[in-house]
Design a protein around this motif. Structure first.
Motif, short mmCIF file in Angstrom:
data_model
loop_
_atom_site.label_atom_id
_atom_site.label_comp_id
_atom_site.label_asym_id
_atom_site.label_seq_id
_atom_site.Cartn_x
_atom_site.Cartn_y
_atom_site.Cartn_z
N GLN A 63 0.82 -1.23 0.00
CA GLN A 63 0.00 0.00 0.00
C GLN A 63 0.85 1.27 0.00
O GLN A 63 0.36 2.34 0.37
CB GLN A 63 -0.97 0.04 1.19
CG GLN A 63 -1.70 -1.24 1.46
CD GLN A 63 -2.71 -1.60 0.40
OE1 GLN A 63 -3.56 -0.79 0.08
NE2 GLN A 63 -2.60 -2.78 -0.17
N MET A 64 2.12 1.16 -0.39
CA MET A 64 2.98 2.36 -0.38
C MET A 64 3.93 2.40 -1.57
O MET A 64 4.95 3.08 -1.53
CB MET A 64 3.75 2.45 0.93
CG MET A 64 4.65 1.28 1.19
SD MET A 64 5.45 1.50 2.79
CE MET A 64 6.92 0.53 2.52
N GLY A 65 3.64 1.70 -2.63
CA GLY A 65 4.40 1.83 -3.85
C GLY A 65 5.67 1.02 -3.94
O GLY A 65 6.50 1.26 -4.82
N ALA A 66 5.85 0.02 -3.07
CA ALA A 66 7.11 -0.71 -3.06
C ALA A 66 7.03 -2.13 -3.61
O ALA A 66 8.02 -2.64 -4.12
CB ALA A 66 7.65 -0.77 -1.63
N ASP A 69 2.61 -5.09 -6.52
CA ASP A 69 1.51 -6.07 -6.54
C ASP A 69 0.20 -5.47 -7.01
O ASP A 69 -0.81 -6.17 -7.07
CB ASP A 69 1.34 -6.65 -5.13
CG ASP A 69 0.46 -7.88 -5.13
OD1 ASP A 69 0.65 -8.75 -6.01
OD2 ASP A 69 -0.42 -7.97 -4.25
N CYS A 70 0.19 -4.19 -7.34
CA CYS A 70 -1.10 -3.53 -7.59
C CYS A 70 -1.20 -2.91 -8.97
O CYS A 70 -1.99 -2.01 -9.18
CB CYS A 70 -1.35 -2.47 -6.51
SG CYS A 70 -0.18 -1.10 -6.58
N TRP A 71 -0.44 -3.43 -9.93
CA TRP A 71 -0.51 -2.85 -11.27
C TRP A 71 -1.87 -3.09 -11.90
O TRP A 71 -2.39 -4.19 -11.89
CB TRP A 71 0.56 -3.47 -12.19
CG TRP A 71 1.95 -3.08 -11.85
CD1 TRP A 71 2.91 -3.88 -11.29
CD2 TRP A 71 2.57 -1.80 -12.04
NE1 TRP A 71 4.07 -3.17 -11.12
CE2 TRP A 71 3.89 -1.89 -11.58
CE3 TRP A 71 2.12 -0.58 -12.56
CZ2 TRP A 71 4.78 -0.82 -11.61
CZ3 TRP A 71 3.00 0.49 -12.59
CH2 TRP A 71 4.32 0.36 -12.13
N VAL A 72 -2.42 -2.04 -12.45
CA VAL A 72 -3.61 -2.12 -13.30
C VAL A 72 -3.26 -1.36 -14.57
O VAL A 72 -2.19 -0.75 -14.67
CB VAL A 72 -4.86 -1.52 -12.61
CG1 VAL A 72 -5.27 -2.35 -11.40
CG2 VAL A 72 -4.63 -0.07 -12.21
N MET A 73 -4.15 -1.38 -15.54
CA MET A 73 -3.87 -0.70 -16.81
C MET A 73 -5.04 0.19 -17.20
O MET A 73 -6.17 -0.05 -16.80
CB MET A 73 -3.63 -1.73 -17.92
CG MET A 73 -2.41 -2.58 -17.70
SD MET A 73 -2.14 -3.77 -19.02
CE MET A 73 -1.44 -2.68 -20.25
N THR A 74 -4.72 1.19 -17.99
CA THR A 74 -5.79 1.95 -18.62
C THR A 74 -6.18 1.22 -19.90
O THR A 74 -5.45 0.33 -20.36
CB THR A 74 -5.32 3.38 -19.00
OG1 THR A 74 -4.31 3.27 -20.00
CG2 THR A 74 -4.78 4.12 -17.77
N GLU A 75 -7.31 1.58 -20.46
CA GLU A 75 -7.73 0.94 -21.70
C GLU A 75 -6.77 1.21 -22.84
O GLU A 75 -6.73 0.46 -23.81
CB GLU A 75 -9.14 1.42 -22.08
CG GLU A 75 -10.21 0.84 -21.19
CD GLU A 75 -11.61 1.26 -21.60
OE1 GLU A 75 -12.54 0.77 -20.96
OE2 GLU A 75 -11.76 2.08 -22.52
N THR A 76 -5.95 2.26 -22.72
CA THR A 76 -4.97 2.56 -23.76
C THR A 76 -3.63 1.88 -23.51
O THR A 76 -2.68 2.09 -24.26
CB THR A 76 -4.76 4.07 -23.90
OG1 THR A 76 -4.34 4.60 -22.64
CG2 THR A 76 -6.04 4.77 -24.34
N GLY A 77 -3.53 1.08 -22.43
CA GLY A 77 -2.34 0.30 -22.20
C GLY A 77 -1.33 0.88 -21.23
O GLY A 77 -0.26 0.30 -21.02
N LEU A 80 -0.46 1.45 -14.40
CA LEU A 80 -0.56 2.34 -13.24
C LEU A 80 -0.43 1.54 -11.97
O LEU A 80 -1.02 0.46 -11.84
CB LEU A 80 -1.92 3.05 -13.23
CG LEU A 80 -2.25 3.93 -14.43
CD1 LEU A 80 -3.71 4.38 -14.34
CD2 LEU A 80 -1.31 5.12 -14.50
N ARG A 81 0.32 2.06 -11.03
CA ARG A 81 0.41 1.46 -9.70
C ARG A 81 -0.80 1.98 -8.91
O ARG A 81 -0.87 3.15 -8.57
CB ARG A 81 1.72 1.86 -9.04
CG ARG A 81 2.05 1.07 -7.81
CD ARG A 81 3.38 1.46 -7.22
NE ARG A 81 4.47 0.95 -8.03
CZ ARG A 81 5.55 1.65 -8.38
NH1 ARG A 81 5.71 2.88 -7.96
NH2 ARG A 81 6.48 1.11 -9.11
N ALA A 82 -1.73 1.10 -8.62
CA ALA A 82 -3.02 1.52 -8.07
C ALA A 82 -2.90 2.17 -6.70
O ALA A 82 -3.68 3.07 -6.37
CB ALA A 82 -3.98 0.34 -7.99
#
Ligand code: FES
Length: 101
Positions: A63-66, A69-77, A80-82
């Motif tokens: 929960q602090m960017g290290a 484990d939380c990568w998601v994507m935008t529809e354009t690819g 983003l680190r959620a």
């Protein structure tokens, strides 16, 4: 992500903050001003994404960017680190196994 499971997070703050509309795997969603992508997604879902290796559900870890484990994507690819990405109006987010609308 299943719609019939309870969200992992229950909102106890920012309930009165301005609503922010976004989409998750093509479905309309709503978060609150001040949310990260992670808090917005887990306030409506039981997981953040499925791991690309085993398919197991993931919800972030540090929960602090290290931990990565939380990568998601935008529809354009764009990846983003959620946990460190503020929710913005109109974001169109897909999970690793989701399909863009
Ligand atoms: S939860 Fe660890 S980097 Fe986002």
């Amino acid at each position: 992500m299943s719609e019939d499971r309870l969200p992992l997070l229950r909102r106890i703050t920012r309930k009165e903050h301005a609503a922010i509309a976004f989409t998750l795997d093509g479905a309309p969603c709503e978060g609150r001003a001040g949310d990260t992508l992670l808090s917005a997604i887990l306030s409506r879902s039981d997981s953040l994404r499925r791991t690309e290796f085993s398919g197991e559900p993931r919800a972030g870890f540090c929960q602090m960017g290290a931990c990565q484990d939380c990568w998601v994507m935008t529809e354009t690819g764009e990846r983003l680190r959620a946990c460190t990405t503020p929710l913005q109006p109109g974001m169109r987010i897909v999970t690793m196994t989701g399909k863009a609308a």
